[in-house]
Scaffold this motif. Structure first.
Motif, short mmCIF file in Angstrom:
data_model
loop_
_atom_site.label_atom_id
_atom_site.label_comp_id
_atom_site.label_asym_id
_atom_site.label_seq_id
_atom_site.Cartn_x
_atom_site.Cartn_y
_atom_site.Cartn_z
N GLY A 217 0.80 -1.22 0.00
CA GLY A 217 0.00 0.00 0.00
C GLY A 217 0.83 1.26 0.00
N ASP A 218 2.13 1.15 0.30
CA ASP A 218 3.00 2.33 0.27
C ASP A 218 3.15 2.84 -1.17
OD1 ASP A 218 3.53 2.51 2.96
OD2 ASP A 218 5.40 1.38 2.88
N PHE A 219 3.23 4.15 -1.30
CA PHE A 219 3.48 4.77 -2.60
C PHE A 219 4.93 5.24 -2.67
CE2 PHE A 219 -1.14 5.08 -2.58
CZ PHE A 219 -1.45 4.79 -3.89
N ILE A 220 5.53 4.98 -3.82
CA ILE A 220 6.88 5.47 -4.11
C ILE A 220 6.78 6.26 -5.40
CG2 ILE A 220 9.26 4.81 -4.61
CD1 ILE A 220 8.60 2.15 -3.07
N ASP A 221 6.62 7.56 -5.27
CA ASP A 221 6.32 8.41 -6.42
C ASP A 221 5.06 7.88 -7.12
OD1 ASP A 221 8.50 9.98 -5.78
OD2 ASP A 221 9.86 8.86 -7.06
N SER A 222 5.19 7.46 -8.38
CA SER A 222 4.01 6.95 -9.10
C SER A 222 3.82 5.45 -8.93
CB SER A 222 4.13 7.27 -10.59
OG SER A 222 5.29 6.66 -11.12
N TRP A 223 4.73 4.79 -8.23
CA TRP A 223 4.66 3.35 -8.02
C TRP A 223 3.90 3.03 -6.73
CZ3 TRP A 223 6.94 0.30 -11.81
CH2 TRP A 223 7.81 0.96 -12.67
N LYS A 224 3.35 1.82 -6.65
CA LYS A 224 2.66 1.38 -5.44
C LYS A 224 3.13 -0.02 -5.07
CE LYS A 224 -1.93 0.84 -3.35
NZ LYS A 224 -3.40 0.91 -3.58
N VAL A 225 3.43 -0.23 -3.80
CA VAL A 225 3.85 -1.54 -3.32
C VAL A 225 2.64 -2.47 -3.30
CG1 VAL A 225 4.87 -2.84 -1.42
CG2 VAL A 225 5.67 -0.51 -1.91
N ILE A 226 2.70 -3.55 -4.09
CA ILE A 226 1.58 -4.49 -4.12
C ILE A 226 1.94 -5.83 -3.49
CG2 ILE A 226 0.42 -3.44 -6.09
CD1 ILE A 226 1.72 -5.52 -7.90
#
Length: 301
Positions: A217-226
């Motif tokens: 659920g964390d966001f890294i800029d435009s990426w999302k941890v799935i």
């Protein structure tokens, strides 16, 4: 070659035969041919597929393309890997009509017609995305569209080191850090984010995980941890605009006295535009992931 004939079998029927054979207490060494109820040329099979998806049939036969050459072309203009295409196309040179009477008598079942098989496959298009590969991420489910390639394009790099999995993970989990977001060639990552404006997106938004540990659920800029399975696996959903759906994976594998870190980029292209996008990114892919794995190993303490 498109007028060669075969009797394709539905996966459900094939699985039935395999399951029944696996139940044999003392299996004998026997060879069975399996096939479906319809004998069709490949041209007729294409016609049925086009009817089911509502697309016109455009089929040109040429003697210039051998199965081997055609498999390479298939790998360029579709998402099907050349290795799979080569095996499939090799069967086009001759009729291949299976005589399945013996196995049908031994394990009787109702055979599914080719037209029914195609219709069922199309109805189930996209079901594979509802899996742990995508972490059952709602954003991935909502973005998936009919026409996305079932077989993804893939690139990446790996590096073997004596450093521990924990040491490598301590670096991987810092991805998105404002000081060194992607470990290597950060200017190229930032440039791609700004190019999103031309793909219908907005200005890049800088986001970093709350930390200190990554979580789904964390966001890294435009990426999302799935998916996040420390200290061995991390999967990020591609959040920028583009004709397709993608993810970036970090895998750390323990081989005893050595550890292997692998970075893989997966891209399910949406039609030909999705393929063009992938090949447009290829020059950067050729070196950026090699630089990333080396940078991670170098930073691991």
């Amino acid at each position: 070659m498109v007028d060669s004939k075969a009797n394709p079998i539905a996966l459900e029927n094939l699985n039935h035969y395999l399951i029944e054979l696996s139940k044999e207490a003392e299996p004998n060494s026997e060879i069975y041919e399996v096939g479906g109820p319809d004998v069709l040329s490949y041209r007729q099979q294409f016609e049925i597929i086009c009817q089911q998806i509502g697309k016109p049939l455009r089929l040109w036969a040429t003697p210039l393309l051998t199965p081997k050459i055609a498999s390479y072309w298939l790998g360029v203009v579709t998402s099907v890997p050349s290795s799979i295409g080569r095996a499939l196309l090799a069967g086009l040179e001759h009729d291949f009509i299976a005589d399945s009477q013996s196995i049908r008598q031994r394990f009787p079942q109702e055979l599914i017609s080719y037209q029914q098989s195609v219709a069922s496959s199309i109805q189930q298009d996209g079901e594979f995305i509802r899996s742990n590969v995508w972490g059952f991420e709602p954003a991935a489910l909502s973005r998936w569209q009919a026409g996305y390639g079932y077989y993804p394009k893939k690139t990446g790099a790996s590096f073997t080191t004596s450093k521990s999995a924990e040491q490598l993970w301590d670096v991987v989990k810092t991805i998105g850090d404002p000081k060194d977001s992607y470990f290597f060639a950060n200017i190229l990552w930032r440039t791609r984010e700004w190019l999103d404006i031309f793909f219908g997106g907005g200005r890049p938004v800088r986001r970093s995980p709350e930390g200190p540990e990554l979580k789904v659920g964390d966001f890294i800029d435009s990426w999302k941890v799935i998916r996040c399975e420390p200290p061995h696996f991390l999967s990020l959903l591609f959040g920028m605009k583009g004709p397709g759906l993608g993810r970036l994976e970090f895998t750390i594998t323990d081989h005893g006295d050595k550890r292997e870190i692998n970075i893989s980029a997966w891209w399910h292209p949406k039609g030909f535009l999705g393929l063009l996008y992938w090949f447009a990114m290829m020059p950067a892919h050729l070196f950026i992931f090699k630089g990333m794995v080396r940078a991670i190993v170098r930073k691991a303490k």
